[in-house]
Design an enzyme around this catalytic site. Structure first.
Site, PDB file in Angstrom:
ATOM      1  N   ASN A 148       9.602  11.840   8.791  1.00 16.92           N
ATOM      2  CA  ASN A 148      10.859  11.604   8.029  1.00 16.92           C
ATOM      3  C   ASN A 148      11.685  12.826   7.751  1.00 16.92           C
ATOM      4  O   ASN A 148      11.406  14.100   8.064  1.00 16.92           O
ATOM      5  CB  ASN A 148      10.195  11.017   6.591  1.00 16.92           C
ATOM      6  CG  ASN A 148       9.388  11.778   5.930  1.00 16.92           C
ATOM      7  OD1 ASN A 148       9.753  12.826   5.382  1.00 16.92           O
ATOM      8  ND2 ASN A 148       7.973  11.534   5.688  1.00 16.92           N
ATOM      9  N   LYS A 165       2.205  12.959  28.094  1.00 13.30           N
ATOM     10  CA  LYS A 165       3.454  12.335  27.714  1.00 13.30           C
ATOM     11  C   LYS A 165       3.551  11.101  28.464  1.00 13.30           C
ATOM     12  O   LYS A 165       3.269  10.529  29.471  1.00 13.30           O
ATOM     13  CB  LYS A 165       4.662  13.460  28.568  1.00 13.30           C
ATOM     14  CG  LYS A 165       6.034  12.890  27.994  1.00 13.30           C
ATOM     15  CD  LYS A 165       6.974  13.727  28.630  1.00 13.30           C
ATOM     16  CE  LYS A 165       8.537  13.173  28.352  1.00 13.30           C
ATOM     17  NZ  LYS A 165       9.483  13.960  29.059  1.00 13.30           N
ATOM     18  N   PHE A 179       5.974  11.227  -6.678  1.00 11.84           N
ATOM     19  CA  PHE A 179       7.529  11.068  -6.690  1.00 11.84           C
ATOM     20  C   PHE A 179       7.563   9.634  -6.041  1.00 11.84           C
ATOM     21  O   PHE A 179       6.719   9.166  -5.148  1.00 11.84           O
ATOM     22  CB  PHE A 179       7.726  12.134  -5.812  1.00 11.84           C
ATOM     23  CG  PHE A 179       8.226  13.312  -6.503  1.00 11.84           C
ATOM     24  CD1 PHE A 179       9.639  13.841  -6.160  1.00 11.84           C
ATOM     25  CD2 PHE A 179       7.442  14.265  -7.117  1.00 11.84           C
ATOM     26  CE1 PHE A 179       9.830  15.032  -7.273  1.00 11.84           C
ATOM     27  CE2 PHE A 179       7.511  15.293  -7.640  1.00 11.84           C
ATOM     28  CZ  PHE A 179       9.000  15.607  -7.815  1.00 11.84           C
ATOM     29  N   LYS A 199      -1.300   3.455  -9.484  1.00 12.47           N
ATOM     30  CA  LYS A 199      -2.205   4.793  -8.845  1.00 12.47           C
ATOM     31  C   LYS A 199      -2.424   5.479 -10.117  1.00 12.47           C
ATOM     32  O   LYS A 199      -2.530   6.734  -9.873  1.00 12.47           O
ATOM     33  CB  LYS A 199      -1.022   5.734  -8.053  1.00 12.47           C
ATOM     34  CG  LYS A 199      -0.692   4.555  -6.860  1.00 12.47           C
ATOM     35  CD  LYS A 199       0.054   5.135  -5.803  1.00 12.47           C
ATOM     36  CE  LYS A 199       0.241   4.091  -4.528  1.00 12.47           C
ATOM     37  NZ  LYS A 199       1.045   4.920  -3.348  1.00 12.47           N
TER      38      LYS A 199
END
Length: 406
Positions: free
Chosen positions: A209, A288, A323, A341
């Site tokens: 990300n 690959k 976060f 959580k």
């Protein structure tokens, strides 16, 4: 600003030694009692008399020349120092400090002192980037040694790159910051996660990300500056590792899970700012994957939920912060996350907003606890945001509901 502080200034053998004279003068003008130690190599670049005039004190070059028979100079200075600053610091002295070599006045004093040490590297760019030098600096950082990063620019050798000693006024400001910083996290262990994880698909490709780790690194640096022992578990980033922080670099979500679990029980505070992959490719190819006609379908599996695991196993009096980087319904998703959580509070932002996304030097965040919104911050630098988060940590560790005034 430095009245009553004793600073030992070590000067080693590089062309930047001439800058150390300006640093010595700046520290004296700020009120410090400065004692200068020159290595024999440094004395080839600049005369001891220069520092004697600036510091108004005897300058030590030879450890076997004792001016006062009632003391042993390297022990006396080691005991009296509130801070040791080495500027410039050559690759040679960095290596000696790393491996405990004590073959002159400066390195012998370094072994004897219990004062904090601030190193200001100065060398050729290729020397600075050499793996041995980088590993030595990493070792010193883990021991708590502070670093003032060298600047980029034209070097005496003719190269252009990173390696020139930071300017004397920059170093002097770092010294002032050291003595004026908050120490409200002294005695606490803070575990911080930062950056993005990578999930391999084949030897060439991976899923990741946009997180750069800037927010987490700012938190780690801020916590260290406030006296905490800091353990930073970082995905792969392009950011220099913070001084005085135990940094553990990981790659995958599983790596981060295992490393975080290893240190979680010893942490008083856990701040999980890393952007961990939620999914990983089920099949990781050994070779690959070649391009073929048609579409490619990749099946993904869920990774372990690190934050949920930490919430389920939270220690008594441990503060757990998450976060939430969202693109819509920020408050709704943040509240769902904090409740599911078992978090003390969560730092949420809309990464679609300009100035609040990944890769920026600023952030725009809101903080929520289990009762709802605590406060929202305007656009600030990530270091300023880090300080506000740490203020909240300190307040809650003292039993207060929030650092914000009623």
């Amino acid at each position: 600003m430095l009245h009553g502080k004793t600073i030992v200034l070590g000067v080693t053998g590089g062309i930047a030694a001439y800058k150390a004279a300006a640093l010595c003068s700046a520290l004296v003008q700020k009120g410090a009692e400065v004692h200068v130690i020159l290595t024999a190599s440094a004395a080839e670049f600049i005369q001891p008399l220069t520092f004697q005039a600036l510091s108004r004190r005897h300058v030590i070059v030879d450890m076997f020349v004792e001016q006062d028979p009632t003391i042993i100079s390297h022990i006396d200075l080691a005991d009296r120092a509130d801070l040791v600053v080495i500027a410039p610091t050559t690759a040679n002295v960095i290596a000696k400090a790393t491996h405990g070599i004590a073959d002159d006045m400066l390195t012998t004093m370094l072994l004897a002192t219990r004062a904090p040490v601030m190193i200001c590297p100065a060398m050729n760019v290729h020397m600075y980037e050499h793996v041995a030098v980088q590993q030595n600096m990493d070792t010193l950082r883990e021991r708590g040694v502070l670093f003032v990063e060298p600047a980029e620019g034209f070097l005496a050798c003719g190269y252009v790159g990173k390696g020139r000693m930071a300017e004397p006024d920059v170093i002097a400001d770092k010294v002032v910051q050291f003595f004026t910083k908050k120490q409200d996290l002294h005695g606490k262990t803070v575990l911080v996660t930062a950056g993005a994880t990578r999930e391999a698909f084949d030897p060439i490709r991976f899923i990741t990300n946009r997180s750069t780790g800037k927010m987490g690194y700012a938190i780690a640096e801020g916590a260290r500056a406030r006296g905490a022992k800091v353990i930073l578990v970082s995905g792969i980033t392009h950011i220099a590792q913070p001084s005085g922080v135990q940094t553990r670099v990981v790659e995958s979500a599983e790596d981060m899970y295992q490393t975080v679990c290893r240190y979680a029980d010893e942490a008083d505070v856990i701040i999980k700012s890393a952007a961990v992959s939620d999914y990983r490719p089920i099949e990781v190819h050994d070779q690959k994957v070649k391009k073929k006609d048609g579409n490619l379908v990749i099946e993904f599996a869920r990774t372990k939920d690190i934050l949920k695991h930490l919430g389920e196993h939270k220690q008594a009096n441990q503060i757990l912060i998450g976060f939430a980087a969202e693109t819509e319904r920020v408050e709704e998703y943040a509240m769902e996350k904090i409740m599911s959580k078992n978090l003390d509070f969560i730092v949420a932002n809309n990464v679609a907003m300009e100035g609040a996304g990944f890769g920026t030097d600023t952030n725009i965040v809101s903080l929520y606890d289990q009762a709802g919104l605590v406060f929202s911050l305007p656009q600030l630098s990530k270091r300023e945001v880090a300080e506000r988060i740490l203020d909240e940590v300190v307040a809650r560790s003292k039993g207060k509901n929030t650092c914000m005034p009623k």
